[in-house]
Structure formats: C-alpha cells, structure tokens
Design an enzyme around this catalytic site. Structure first.
Site, mmCIF file in Angstrom:
data_model
loop_
_atom_site.group_PDB
_atom_site.id
_atom_site.type_symbol
_atom_site.label_atom_id
_atom_site.label_comp_id
_atom_site.label_asym_id
_atom_site.label_seq_id
_atom_site.Cartn_x
_atom_site.Cartn_y
_atom_site.Cartn_z
ATOM 1 N N LYS A 1 -6.372 -10.330 -6.014
ATOM 2 C CA LYS A 1 -7.366 -10.699 -5.048
ATOM 3 C C LYS A 1 -8.323 -9.664 -5.527
ATOM 4 O O LYS A 1 -8.251 -8.611 -5.809
ATOM 5 C CB LYS A 1 -7.025 -10.783 -3.596
ATOM 6 C CG LYS A 1 -6.911 -9.403 -3.208
ATOM 7 C CD LYS A 1 -7.152 -9.396 -1.495
ATOM 8 C CE LYS A 1 -7.247 -7.947 -1.171
ATOM 9 N NZ LYS A 1 -7.818 -7.679 0.190
ATOM 10 N N LYS B 1 0.859 -1.266 0.015
ATOM 11 C CA LYS B 1 -0.095 -0.294 -0.102
ATOM 12 C C LYS B 1 0.809 1.188 -0.122
ATOM 13 O O LYS B 1 0.507 2.538 -0.796
ATOM 14 C CB LYS B 1 -1.071 -0.055 1.201
ATOM 15 C CG LYS B 1 -2.098 -1.048 1.008
ATOM 16 C CD LYS B 1 -3.263 -0.864 1.868
ATOM 17 C CE LYS B 1 -4.184 -1.676 1.729
ATOM 18 N NZ LYS B 1 -5.400 -1.968 2.558
ATOM 19 N N LYS C 1 -11.850 -4.092 -2.722
ATOM 20 C CA LYS C 1 -12.616 -2.956 -2.763
ATOM 21 C C LYS C 1 -11.900 -1.689 -3.599
ATOM 22 O O LYS C 1 -12.577 -0.992 -4.362
ATOM 23 C CB LYS C 1 -12.893 -2.393 -1.289
ATOM 24 C CG LYS C 1 -13.731 -3.145 -0.341
ATOM 25 C CD LYS C 1 -13.929 -2.410 0.839
ATOM 26 C CE LYS C 1 -14.283 -3.626 1.903
ATOM 27 N NZ LYS C 1 -13.844 -3.459 3.371
HETATM 28 P P1 ATP Z 1 -8.931 -3.738 0.167
HETATM 29 O O1 ATP Z 1 -8.777 -4.880 -0.732
HETATM 30 O O2 ATP Z 1 -9.201 -2.363 0.026
HETATM 31 O O3 ATP Z 1 -7.645 -3.806 1.232
HETATM 32 P P2 ATP Z 1 -10.808 -5.604 1.386
HETATM 33 O O4 ATP Z 1 -11.549 -5.805 0.352
HETATM 34 O O5 ATP Z 1 -9.596 -6.677 1.688
HETATM 35 O O6 ATP Z 1 -9.986 -4.027 1.381
HETATM 36 P P3 ATP Z 1 -11.209 -5.643 4.305
HETATM 37 O O7 ATP Z 1 -12.111 -4.766 5.258
HETATM 38 O O8 ATP Z 1 -9.792 -5.259 4.338
HETATM 39 O O9 ATP Z 1 -11.603 -5.504 2.666
HETATM 40 O O10 ATP Z 1 -11.417 -7.125 4.377
HETATM 41 C C1 ATP Z 1 -12.387 -7.876 4.954
HETATM 42 C C2 ATP Z 1 -12.400 -9.509 5.120
HETATM 43 O O11 ATP Z 1 -12.465 -9.886 3.703
HETATM 44 C C3 ATP Z 1 -11.014 -9.656 5.288
HETATM 45 O O12 ATP Z 1 -11.000 -10.728 6.230
HETATM 46 C C4 ATP Z 1 -10.240 -10.163 4.392
HETATM 47 O O13 ATP Z 1 -9.240 -11.103 4.508
HETATM 48 C C5 ATP Z 1 -11.524 -10.678 3.421
HETATM 49 N N1 ATP Z 1 -11.303 -10.473 2.120
HETATM 50 C C6 ATP Z 1 -10.856 -9.442 1.198
HETATM 51 N N2 ATP Z 1 -10.828 -9.568 0.149
HETATM 52 C C7 ATP Z 1 -10.768 -11.080 -0.045
HETATM 53 C C8 ATP Z 1 -10.915 -12.054 -1.316
HETATM 54 N N3 ATP Z 1 -10.630 -11.419 -2.572
HETATM 55 N N4 ATP Z 1 -10.896 -13.186 -1.171
HETATM 56 C C9 ATP Z 1 -11.362 -13.788 0.312
HETATM 57 N N5 ATP Z 1 -11.129 -12.972 1.354
HETATM 58 C C10 ATP Z 1 -10.967 -11.596 1.164
#
Ligand code: ATP
Ligand code: LTN
Length: 340
Positions: A203, A119, A206
């Site tokens: 992955k 990041k 968001k």
């Molecule tokens: P960003 O990608 O912007 O960092 P995020 O989508 O990962 O945000 P978080 O709030 O950081 O959102 O994650 C919430 C939960 O969702 C965490 O437990 C994270 O491991 C899980 N998670 C996020 N993206 C994935 C994914 N692509 N596959 C599986 N689990 C995920």
C-alpha cells in the site's frame, strides 16, 4: 408548521499527523469520503496526535504536522461550518475512555492486530511500546466517544474497525443495550487500497519509499516524475487486470477516482496506445487536481489565527459530545459518586 429536521447520523474519522503532507492513498481512501459524507452526516473529524506519539516524533515536528494536517483537511473540503474538526489531545476523554476499554480488551485480542504485528516486527522488541500495542483501543475510544454510526477509512483499518465494533457490542452486552453505538466501516471498494508506485504489491504509505508515494503537497515536477517512473507491467497494452497488471491497474484506479470516470471508459480511450501515453496524461490529471488543494493548504497555513479559531471551536464542540458520552459509559462501570 415545518417538521423538525431529524438528527443526522454521525460519522467519525481521524488521520495521524505523521508526515508534513498526506499522500494520494490518504486522500482517495479516506479524505475524499469524509468530504462527501458531510452532505448526509453529522461529521466529526480529528487530527489524531495521540496516535502519532506511537512513532516518537520530536515535539517541534509533531506541532508542525498537526497544523499541516488540519490545514489539509480544510483544503480538501472539510467544512468547519458543518463539521467538527479538532485535535484529539485537546479532548481529554479520548485517553480516559481508552483506559476503560483497556479493561475490557483481551491481551490476546489486541495482540492479533496485524498492523501491530507488522509494525512491531519491523521495529524490533526493544523499540515496541505499550502505546503501539494499545493503538487500536485508543482508536475504538475515538469512535465510541462520538456515538459514530459510520467510520470512513481505507482497507488497512478494517481489522481495527472490527475491534471497535466488538468493544461496542461488549459494552452493550455487559451494561445493557444503548451503552455504545456499534459503528459500521465505510470503505469504498475502488479506492480502498492505493498501491505504492514502485511496489504495486504494497500500500502507498507515509512510511514507504518516497518514490512510491505521491504527496498531496508535492510540486508539479515531482508529481510528474513519480508517475512517469512508476513501475508498469510487462506487455504494453492498457487493460484492467489487477492480478496480472497491478501497476497499470493502480494508475487506472487513480485516474478514474480523480476524474470520476469509470475505469472501462478510460481503458477504451487508451486502446492501441502505450503505457507512456497514459502516464503523461495521468501526470497532468494529478497535477491539476492537486494544484488548488496545494494553494488552499498554503492559505490556511499562512493564517495561523484563522486555523486556531477553527480548531478552538472544533475542540469545544467535540468536548461537548465527548463529555456526555464518556459520562454515560463511565457511569456504567461504577465510576462517579452520583451514579446508581
Ligand atoms: P502509515 O502508512 O505510516 O501507517 P498511513 O499513510 O496509513 O500511515 P494513516 O494516518 O494511518 O496514514 O491513515 C489515514 C487514512 O488513510 C486511513 O483511513 C487509512 O486507511 C487511509 N489510507 C492510508 N493509506 C492508504 C492507501 N494506500 N490506500 C487507501 N487508503 C489509505
Ligand atoms: N488508525 C487510523 C487513524 C485513526 C482513526 C481513528 C480512523 C485513529 N483513530 C478513528 C478512524 C476512526 C489509521 O488510519 N491509521
């Protein structure tokens, strides 16, 4: 005489309110497990708004997203009668314990977190805050404050969880066993990492490009379009081969997780069919799985009084646990006049 029920082990997890809608990765990687764990664990789930401050949202945006995220937890099946659902910043011990843990965390140790490195290299030096650097320590505080034994998360959080375990073990070796509970990650292998639909090497995130994400609150048309335009691999045969056909494997993973059918059974059914057939059917599966979720989220958002009541109660219950655990740990450091 009935035997006293044994206290149930505790689970803790959080999701950042960094978007208006959660995505399918959040649901399959984390939220689905949160709901299932309620059967056997005493669960504490949080909208981690302090974490979201690291990406600098506007105040109005943050307020709106906190409510939307809480409503989605409820719509997914987090049950406020059984579990504690609260907003992180409403329990001041999270920030307080972070400070104590900061004083136990090596600067180099925090600097090795790959998510920080990724990041910060994307943001550039000027935009990187101390908050972003400290993010995993705040996460450790979240977990240790509730004496959580298990933490359901996606694969991307494994290293952060490892730091939480290291800090808990450090508290125990410095101040004696029983100072902190060393948490275990719950990472479900099949859905630990849902991939971006346009870039199956990355992955689903968001912050990724919208066309690679399925948002849980997307309308059916958008969902269908995203799936139909998902990148698939060369060839046309539907087989399970994540290294050669990562795009198809991602679609099969989503299909399997949403319908609770083994991947092999799905592959079997699509023998001799084309990618297009799989996509049309998967679009239907996703749309129909998310329809009731979207409707329930709207009901919670249309009744702010009810949502506030749930969050008020959650904060109160969370404070009760957090104050006790914080007092125990702070006392070990020599804080508080009444300690010994
Ligand atoms: P960003 O990608 O912007 O960092 P995020 O989508 O990962 O945000 P978080 O709030 O950081 O959102 O994650 C919430 C939960 O969702 C965490 O437990 C994270 O491991 C899980 N998670 C996020 N993206 C994935 C994914 N692509 N596959 C599986 N689990 C995920
Ligand atoms: N860092 C996590 C969100 C998070 C979390 C937690 C997860 C903050 N505090 C405590 C589990 C336990 C993420 O998914 N980005």
């Amino acid at each position: 005489m009935f035997p006293m029920p044994l206290p149930r082990p505790r689970a803790f997890s959080g999701i950042q309110p960094t978007a208006d809608s959660l995505h399918l990765g959040n649901y399959l990687g984390a939220l689905k497990q949160w709901v299932e764990l309620q059967e056997d664990y005493d669960c504490v789930y949080s909208v981690v708004d302090l974490h979201a401050l690291t990406v600098g949202p506007s105040p109005a945006e943050l307020r709106q997203r906190v409510r939307a995220t809480a409503a989605q937890f409820l719509a997914a099946g987090v049950d406020p009668a059984r579990s504690v659902l609260f907003i992180q910043s409403e329990v001041s011990e999270h920030a307080q314990l972070t400070w104590l843990l900061n004083c136990l965390t090596g600067f180099g140790e925090a600097g090795r977190m790959t998510q920080f490195k990724d990041k910060s290299s994307r943001l550039g030096e000027k935009a990187v805050t101390v908050g972003l650097f400290d993010y995993p320590v705040l996460m450790a505080a979240d977990i240790l404050l509730y004496d959580a034994q298990v933490v359901p998360v996606g694969e991307d959080q494994r290293q952060h969880l490892e730091l939480s375990r290291t800090l808990a073990a450090r508290l125990n070796s410095r101040f004696g066993p029983g100072t902190a509970v060393v948490p275990e990650p719950v990472i479900v292998k099949a859905t630990a990492k849902i991939f971006d639909l346009q870039d199956p090497g990355a992955k689903m995130s968001k912050t990724g490009h919208p066309s690679g994400i399925i948002e849980l609150l997307d309308d059916p048309k958008t969902i269908a379009k995203r799936i139909k335009t998902a990148v698939t691999d060369s060839g046309s045969e539907i087989t399970w081969d994540p290294s050669v056909k990562p795009g198809v494997a991602n679609l099969l993973t989503i299909y399997s997780a949403l319908t609770d059918q083994p991947v092999e059974a799905i592959v079997q059914r699509y023998q001799g069919k084309l990618y297009g057939h799989l996509k049309v059917d998967l679009a239907e599966v996703v749309v129909e799985s998310l329809r009731p979720f979207r409707e329930r989220t709207a009901l919670y958002l249309d009744d702010p009084g009810q949502l506030d009541q749930i969050l008020d109660q959650g904060a109160e219950r969370a404070r009760g646990i957090a104050a006790t655990v914080y007092g125990r740990i702070a006392g070990c450091f020599g804080l508080g006049r009444a300690g010994q």
